[in-house]
Design an enzyme around this catalytic site. Structure first.
Site, PDB file in Angstrom:
ATOM      1  N   ASP A 111       0.883  -1.422   0.118  1.00  0.00           N
ATOM      2  CA  ASP A 111       0.103  -0.034   0.530  1.00  0.00           C
ATOM      3  C   ASP A 111       1.252   1.443   0.093  1.00  0.00           C
ATOM      4  O   ASP A 111       1.968   1.440   0.207  1.00  0.00           O
ATOM      5  CB  ASP A 111      -0.746   0.067   1.494  1.00  0.00           C
ATOM      6  CG  ASP A 111      -0.147  -0.432   2.323  1.00  0.00           C
ATOM      7  OD1 ASP A 111       0.942  -0.070   2.402  1.00  0.00           O
ATOM      8  OD2 ASP A 111      -1.317  -0.717   3.939  1.00  0.00           O
ATOM      9  N   ASP A 120      -8.590  -4.227  14.341  1.00  0.00           N
ATOM     10  CA  ASP A 120      -9.650  -4.065  14.113  1.00  0.00           C
ATOM     11  C   ASP A 120      -9.987  -4.981  12.789  1.00  0.00           C
ATOM     12  O   ASP A 120     -10.447  -5.711  12.697  1.00  0.00           O
ATOM     13  CB  ASP A 120     -10.675  -2.859  13.840  1.00  0.00           C
ATOM     14  CG  ASP A 120      -9.811  -2.119  12.985  1.00  0.00           C
ATOM     15  OD1 ASP A 120      -8.621  -2.654  12.207  1.00  0.00           O
ATOM     16  OD2 ASP A 120      -9.657  -1.417  11.745  1.00  0.00           O
ATOM     17  N   HIS A 145      -7.620  -5.593  10.391  1.00  0.00           N
ATOM     18  CA  HIS A 145      -7.740  -5.333   8.620  1.00  0.00           C
ATOM     19  C   HIS A 145      -6.035  -5.376   8.084  1.00  0.00           C
ATOM     20  O   HIS A 145      -5.108  -5.530   9.194  1.00  0.00           O
ATOM     21  CB  HIS A 145      -8.033  -3.472   8.480  1.00  0.00           C
ATOM     22  CG  HIS A 145      -5.996  -2.405   8.605  1.00  0.00           C
ATOM     23  ND1 HIS A 145      -6.165  -2.100  10.557  1.00  0.00           N
ATOM     24  CD2 HIS A 145      -5.127  -2.876   8.797  1.00  0.00           C
ATOM     25  CE1 HIS A 145      -5.240  -1.277  10.258  1.00  0.00           C
ATOM     26  NE2 HIS A 145      -4.735  -1.731   9.378  1.00  0.00           N
ATOM     27  N   GLU A 180      -9.710  -1.956   5.219  1.00  0.00           N
ATOM     28  CA  GLU A 180     -10.626  -1.174   6.387  1.00  0.00           C
ATOM     29  C   GLU A 180     -11.771  -2.601   6.690  1.00  0.00           C
ATOM     30  O   GLU A 180     -12.084  -3.516   5.807  1.00  0.00           O
ATOM     31  CB  GLU A 180     -10.921  -0.233   6.788  1.00  0.00           C
ATOM     32  CG  GLU A 180      -9.595   1.109   6.522  1.00  0.00           C
ATOM     33  CD  GLU A 180      -8.683   1.030   7.975  1.00  0.00           C
ATOM     34  OE1 GLU A 180      -8.998  -0.270   8.896  1.00  0.00           O
ATOM     35  OE2 GLU A 180      -8.504   2.304   7.646  1.00  0.00           O
TER      36      GLU A 180
END
Length: 261
Positions: A67, A136, A138, A143
């Site tokens: 990314d 979380d 991801h 996400e």
């Protein structure tokens, strides 16, 4: 999915490096997938030590990162290209010209995303993809709520992710870009071997959902359960919510020598 639990977090880096080294021993021109963040650094340091000792070489390999932020100028110290150069590429014999990163500064982001997918395909796909995981769930910058079939694309970062990453921008959350370009979950799932590393109690719930939870877009990393070759390296704290801990330990302790990673 193989789950490897170690009491010593430093041992995770050694085991992760072994997976990289074994891949390069079998395929000297291997295509590596590189993650940024703190979790993979121990792997990179151990691989760099092996390169310095002359026991492995990345001279024939190439690499793709997961990314990149959108909007940071080229060469910005917190761009993920700059980070992976500092954390890994500058320490080994990988040709920087064979390091590929998404273009977060492109005038046409969708076209740049499609081009990145094409580059991965032209390289023959990724042999070993190193991954971290967010608290979380991801993976890369996919996400919660991300499509589990997604490809490389632009994503809006959650406020929590921007808050978490503000430490790299002198604590200024407003300096953290709101968008990124990320490989999609579907892109990541096409790598031949996925190697995920996580440590710390704050990752325990995400690791539990990854390994033992239902497959759901609310925990994007959970889709890795469907991949035929996944290695999950975790310390005791990150494994603290796993229900089958004893089995994972027994399976690794009794693993046949020929099986490798």
């Amino acid at each position: 999915m193989e789950v490897v639990i170690q009491d010593d977090a430093g041992e995770l880096g050694r085991l992760g490096a072994k997976a990289v080294i074994d891949t390069l021993a079998n395929t000297p021109d291997a295509v590596l997938g590189l993650a940024t963040g703190s979790s993979p650094v121990s792997i990179y340091d151990a691989v760099a030590a092996a390169v310095a000792a002359g026991s492995v070489s990345l001279a024939r390999s190439s690499a793709f990162t997961l990314d990149e932020y959108v909007g940071l100028p080229p060469g910005h110290p917190q761009s993920y290209r700059s980070v992976i150069l500092r954390d890994f590429v500058d320490k080994v014999d990988l040709d920087p010209g064979r390091l590929h990163t998404p273009d977060g500064a492109a005038a046409d982001i969708p076209a740049a995303c499609a081009a990145y997918e094409g580059q991965i395909a032209d390289a023959g796909g990724i042999d070993l993809q190193i991954l971290g995981i967010g608290a979380d769930g991801h993976v890369a910058f996919n996400e919660p709520g991300s499509s589990l079939a997604s490809r490389t694309r632009i994503k809006t970062l959650t406020q929590q992710t921007r808050v978490d990453n503000a430490r790299f921008f002198d604590g200024d959350v407003d300096a953290v870009p709101s968008h990124c370009v990320t490989q999609g979950v579907g892109t990541i799932m096409q790598a031949r071997h996925l190697l995920l590393i996580a440590s710390g109690r704050h990752k325990a719930q995400a690791v539990h959902q990854l390994v033992e939870g239902p497959i759901t877009a609310m925990w994007p990393a959970s889709v890795l359960q469907l991949h035929p070759h996944v290695t999950v390296l975790v310390d005791r704290a990150a494994a603290s919510r796993l229900q089958l801990t004893d089995y994972y330990r027994d399976a690794f302790a009794n693993k046949p020598d020929w099986q490798g990673f």
